[in-house]
Design a protein around this motif. Structure first.
Motif, PDB file in Angstrom:
ATOM      1  N   ASN A  22      62.896  15.129 -69.018  1.00 35.57           N
ATOM      2  CA  ASN A  22      62.006  15.287 -67.866  1.00 35.57           C
ATOM      3  C   ASN A  22      62.273  14.230 -66.796  1.00 35.57           C
ATOM      4  OD1 ASN A  22      60.598  17.553 -68.923  1.00 35.57           O
ATOM      5  ND2 ASN A  22      59.400  16.159 -70.196  1.00 35.57           N
ATOM      6  N   ASP A  23      63.533  13.865 -66.634  1.00 35.54           N
ATOM      7  CA  ASP A  23      63.972  12.864 -65.650  1.00 35.54           C
ATOM      8  C   ASP A  23      63.275  11.508 -65.832  1.00 35.54           C
ATOM      9  OD1 ASP A  23      65.858  14.494 -64.234  1.00 35.54           O
ATOM     10  OD2 ASP A  23      64.166  15.553 -63.349  1.00 35.54           O
ATOM     11  N   ASP A  24      62.832  11.220 -67.044  1.00 39.38           N
ATOM     12  CA  ASP A  24      62.164   9.951 -67.353  1.00 39.38           C
ATOM     13  C   ASP A  24      63.231   8.908 -67.689  1.00 39.38           C
ATOM     14  OD1 ASP A  24      60.756   7.794 -68.380  1.00 39.38           O
ATOM     15  OD2 ASP A  24      59.577   8.986 -69.792  1.00 39.38           O
ATOM     16  N   LEU A  25      63.438   7.955 -66.770  1.00 43.40           N
ATOM     17  CA  LEU A  25      64.491   6.956 -66.953  1.00 43.40           C
ATOM     18  C   LEU A  25      64.272   6.090 -68.190  1.00 43.40           C
ATOM     19  CD1 LEU A  25      65.195   5.827 -63.294  1.00 43.40           C
ATOM     20  CD2 LEU A  25      66.559   7.331 -64.740  1.00 43.40           C
ATOM     21  N   ASN A  26      63.020   5.779 -68.494  1.00 41.26           N
ATOM     22  CA  ASN A  26      62.748   4.977 -69.692  1.00 41.26           C
ATOM     23  C   ASN A  26      63.152   5.730 -70.954  1.00 41.26           C
ATOM     24  OD1 ASN A  26      61.699   2.671 -68.399  1.00 41.26           O
ATOM     25  ND2 ASN A  26      59.717   3.678 -68.148  1.00 41.26           N
ATOM     26  N   PHE A  29      66.955   5.803 -71.120  1.00 45.85           N
ATOM     27  CA  PHE A  29      67.457   4.488 -71.513  1.00 45.85           C
ATOM     28  C   PHE A  29      67.289   4.267 -73.013  1.00 45.85           C
ATOM     29  CE2 PHE A  29      66.850  -0.139 -72.003  1.00 45.85           C
ATOM     30  CZ  PHE A  29      68.085  -0.570 -71.551  1.00 45.85           C
ATOM     31  N   GLU A  30      66.127   4.621 -73.547  1.00 41.59           N
ATOM     32  CA  GLU A  30      65.892   4.468 -74.982  1.00 41.59           C
ATOM     33  C   GLU A  30      66.852   5.334 -75.797  1.00 41.59           C
ATOM     34  OE1 GLU A  30      64.068   2.299 -76.733  1.00 41.59           O
ATOM     35  OE2 GLU A  30      63.704   1.385 -74.779  1.00 41.59           O
ATOM     36  N   ASP A  31      67.118   6.544 -75.336  1.00 42.10           N
ATOM     37  CA  ASP A  31      68.054   7.427 -76.036  1.00 42.10           C
ATOM     38  C   ASP A  31      69.459   6.836 -76.039  1.00 42.10           C
ATOM     39  OD1 ASP A  31      68.700  10.015 -77.353  1.00 42.10           O
ATOM     40  OD2 ASP A  31      69.912  10.308 -75.544  1.00 42.10           O
ATOM     41  N   LEU A  32      69.864   6.291 -74.905  1.00 46.29           N
ATOM     42  CA  LEU A  32      71.205   5.689 -74.815  1.00 46.29           C
ATOM     43  C   LEU A  32      71.309   4.453 -75.707  1.00 46.29           C
ATOM     44  CD1 LEU A  32      71.872   6.109 -71.002  1.00 46.29           C
ATOM     45  CD2 LEU A  32      72.926   7.383 -72.877  1.00 46.29           C
ATOM     46  N   LYS A  34      69.627   3.983 -78.457  1.00 49.09           N
ATOM     47  CA  LYS A  34      69.664   4.504 -79.826  1.00 49.09           C
ATOM     48  C   LYS A  34      71.073   4.980 -80.170  1.00 49.09           C
ATOM     49  CE  LYS A  34      67.816   8.280 -82.563  1.00 49.09           C
ATOM     50  NZ  LYS A  34      67.080   9.541 -82.491  1.00 49.09           N
ATOM     51  N   LYS A  35      71.695   5.720 -79.263  1.00 45.99           N
ATOM     52  CA  LYS A  35      73.060   6.202 -79.494  1.00 45.99           C
ATOM     53  C   LYS A  35      74.036   5.038 -79.607  1.00 45.99           C
ATOM     54  CE  LYS A  35      72.512  10.695 -77.354  1.00 45.99           C
ATOM     55  NZ  LYS A  35      73.073  11.689 -76.466  1.00 45.99           N
ATOM     56  N   GLN A  36      73.828   4.004 -78.799  1.00 47.88           N
ATOM     57  CA  GLN A  36      74.688   2.824 -78.856  1.00 47.88           C
ATOM     58  C   GLN A  36      74.570   2.153 -80.217  1.00 47.88           C
ATOM     59  OE1 GLN A  36      73.893   0.026 -75.720  1.00 47.88           O
ATOM     60  NE2 GLN A  36      75.018  -1.598 -76.701  1.00 47.88           N
ATOM     61  N   ALA A  37      73.359   1.980 -80.706  1.00 48.16           N
ATOM     62  CA  ALA A  37      73.136   1.335 -82.007  1.00 48.16           C
ATOM     63  C   ALA A  37      73.733   2.157 -83.138  1.00 48.16           C
ATOM     64  CB  ALA A  37      71.641   1.120 -82.231  1.00 48.16           C
ATOM     65  N   GLU A  38      73.623   3.477 -83.044  1.00 45.99           N
ATOM     66  CA  GLU A  38      74.125   4.363 -84.100  1.00 45.99           C
ATOM     67  C   GLU A  38      75.642   4.522 -84.070  1.00 45.99           C
ATOM     68  OE1 GLU A  38      71.959   7.940 -83.377  1.00 45.99           O
ATOM     69  OE2 GLU A  38      70.139   7.201 -84.367  1.00 45.99           O
ATOM     70  N   SER A  39      76.266   4.144 -82.966  1.00 46.21           N
ATOM     71  CA  SER A  39      77.710   4.358 -82.831  1.00 46.21           C
ATOM     72  C   SER A  39      78.530   3.465 -83.758  1.00 46.21           C
ATOM     73  CB  SER A  39      78.157   4.124 -81.388  1.00 46.21           C
ATOM     74  OG  SER A  39      78.174   2.739 -81.076  1.00 46.21           O
ATOM     75  N   GLY A  40      77.965   2.294 -84.105  1.00 43.06           N
ATOM     76  CA  GLY A  40      78.693   1.362 -84.954  1.00 43.06           C
ATOM     77  C   GLY A  40      79.745   0.559 -84.208  1.00 43.06           C
ATOM     78  N   ARG A  41      79.841   0.764 -82.913  1.00 41.68           N
ATOM     79  CA  ARG A  41      80.820   0.016 -82.121  1.00 41.68           C
ATOM     80  C   ARG A  41      80.270  -1.351 -81.744  1.00 41.68           C
ATOM     81  NH1 ARG A  41      82.821   4.672 -77.890  1.00 41.68           N
ATOM     82  NH2 ARG A  41      83.940   5.909 -79.424  1.00 41.68           N
ATOM     83  N   GLU A  42      81.175  -2.305 -81.579  1.00 40.45           N
ATOM     84  CA  GLU A  42      80.779  -3.646 -81.170  1.00 40.45           C
ATOM     85  C   GLU A  42      80.376  -3.621 -79.699  1.00 40.45           C
ATOM     86  OE1 GLU A  42      82.607  -8.163 -80.802  1.00 40.45           O
ATOM     87  OE2 GLU A  42      83.878  -6.536 -81.520  1.00 40.45           O
ATOM     88  N   VAL A  43      79.256  -4.247 -79.400  1.00 41.92           N
ATOM     89  CA  VAL A  43      78.778  -4.337 -78.023  1.00 41.92           C
ATOM     90  C   VAL A  43      79.228  -5.679 -77.460  1.00 41.92           C
ATOM     91  CG1 VAL A  43      76.752  -4.374 -76.520  1.00 41.92           C
ATOM     92  CG2 VAL A  43      76.813  -2.872 -78.527  1.00 41.92           C
ATOM     93  N   VAL A  44      79.898  -5.659 -76.327  1.00 38.96           N
ATOM     94  CA  VAL A  44      80.424  -6.865 -75.703  1.00 38.96           C
ATOM     95  C   VAL A  44      79.615  -7.159 -74.448  1.00 38.96           C
ATOM     96  CG1 VAL A  44      82.443  -7.926 -74.638  1.00 38.96           C
ATOM     97  CG2 VAL A  44      82.726  -6.375 -76.568  1.00 38.96           C
ATOM     98  N   THR A  45      79.142  -8.394 -74.321  1.00 42.30           N
ATOM     99  CA  THR A  45      78.424  -8.820 -73.125  1.00 42.30           C
ATOM    100  C   THR A  45      79.393  -9.575 -72.239  1.00 42.30           C
ATOM    101  OG1 THR A  45      76.392  -9.005 -74.381  1.00 42.30           O
ATOM    102  CG2 THR A  45      76.468 -10.150 -72.284  1.00 42.30           C
ATOM    103  N   LEU A  46      79.473  -9.179 -70.986  1.00 44.81           N
ATOM    104  CA  LEU A  46      80.404  -9.803 -70.061  1.00 44.81           C
ATOM    105  C   LEU A  46      79.729 -10.828 -69.155  1.00 44.81           C
ATOM    106  CD1 LEU A  46      82.481  -6.661 -69.068  1.00 44.81           C
ATOM    107  CD2 LEU A  46      83.021  -8.382 -70.779  1.00 44.81           C
ATOM    108  N   SER A  47      78.470 -11.131 -69.409  1.00 44.42           N
ATOM    109  CA  SER A  47      77.772 -12.110 -68.578  1.00 44.42           C
ATOM    110  C   SER A  47      78.264 -13.512 -68.922  1.00 44.42           C
ATOM    111  CB  SER A  47      76.271 -12.012 -68.782  1.00 44.42           C
ATOM    112  OG  SER A  47      75.938 -12.305 -70.111  1.00 44.42           O
ATOM    113  N   ARG A  48      78.090 -14.407 -67.969  1.00 39.99           N
ATOM    114  CA  ARG A  48      78.515 -15.788 -68.186  1.00 39.99           C
ATOM    115  C   ARG A  48      77.579 -16.494 -69.147  1.00 39.99           C
ATOM    116  NH1 ARG A  48      81.021 -18.336 -62.919  1.00 39.99           N
ATOM    117  NH2 ARG A  48      82.086 -16.506 -62.160  1.00 39.99           N
ATOM    118  N   LYS A  49      78.096 -17.520 -69.796  1.00 38.70           N
ATOM    119  CA  LYS A  49      77.287 -18.308 -70.703  1.00 38.70           C
ATOM    120  C   LYS A  49      76.337 -19.178 -69.875  1.00 38.70           C
ATOM    121  CE  LYS A  49      80.774 -18.395 -74.264  1.00 38.70           C
ATOM    122  NZ  LYS A  49      81.682 -19.203 -75.065  1.00 38.70           N
TER     123      LYS A  49
END
Length: 71
Positions: A22-26, A29-32, A34-49
């Motif tokens: 229903n075009d609900d961004l929240n 975002f939650e679905d994405l 969830k899919k990210q967590a279930e993917s098993g892939r490593e998440v890399v943060t590119l922000s500075r320390k």
């Protein structure tokens, strides 16, 4: 005007996906997340320390200044 079939298909997929929430961004975002967590892939943060800053005159690492040298 020329239209790219692949881009049009991607837009249609995106539109269908958004409508399923229903075009609900929240909810999207939650679905994405969830899919990210279930993917098993490593998440890399590119922000500075934290505490690491760059400046024109040199590089600050904590309180220490390291000058850039090109000699």
């Amino acid at each position: 005007m020329w239209k790219d079939e692949i881009v049009e298909e991607i837009h249609q997929i995106r539109e269908t996906y958004a409508k399923s929430f229903n075009d609900d961004l929240n909810a999207i975002f939650e679905d994405l997340r969830k899919k990210q967590a279930e993917s098993g892939r490593e998440v890399v943060t590119l922000s500075r320390k934290p505490g690491l800053k760059t400046r024109w005159s040199g590089r600050y690492v904590g309180d220490e200044v390291k000058e850039n040298s090109h000699s």
